[in-house]
Design a protein around this motif. Structure first.
Motif: not given
Length: 117
Positions: A12-13, A69-75, A107-110
């Protein structure tokens, strides 16, 4: 089935910036939420999207990864176990919380976004 396992897998996001807490023991804890989406067609053939929000808790090394590495909107993809707890508000109301305690995070989509760090 000889053993039953409490295991949750979600993709999820991230819905909010993770809240990082440094404990007196030196351990870190990260708390954030993620949204998962499901879509289907109803009886009229219209597309309906259903979003579920999940409370996430990460400890130790995983919390450090979340902090960096994780922030709002990250998948993200994560795996963990479902836990429930209750607490009392200042007004004396009893509240119940269900959370996913993370064992693994991916972490996806980075692409191009901190991908080389």
């Amino acid at each position: 089935m000889s053993t039953l396992i409490n295991k949750v897998q979600l993709i999820g996001n991230v819905g909010n910036e993770p809240e990082i807490t440094n404990l007196e023991s030196g351990k870190k804890v990260a708390k954030f939420s993620i949204a998962t989406n499901e879509s289907y067609k109803n009886a009229q053939g219209e597309k309906v999207q259903n979003t579920q929000w999940h409370n996430i808790v990460a400890w130790g090394k995983i919390a450090e990864i979340v902090e960096k590495y994780v922030g709002k909107g990250k998948e993200v993809a994560l795996e963990g176990k479902l836990t429930s707890r209750s607490y009392e508000t200042k007004e004396g109301e009893k509240r119940y919380v269900t959370e996913v305690v993370v064992d693994e995070i991916l972490l996806l989509g980075i692409k191009g976004d901190n991908a080389t760090e």
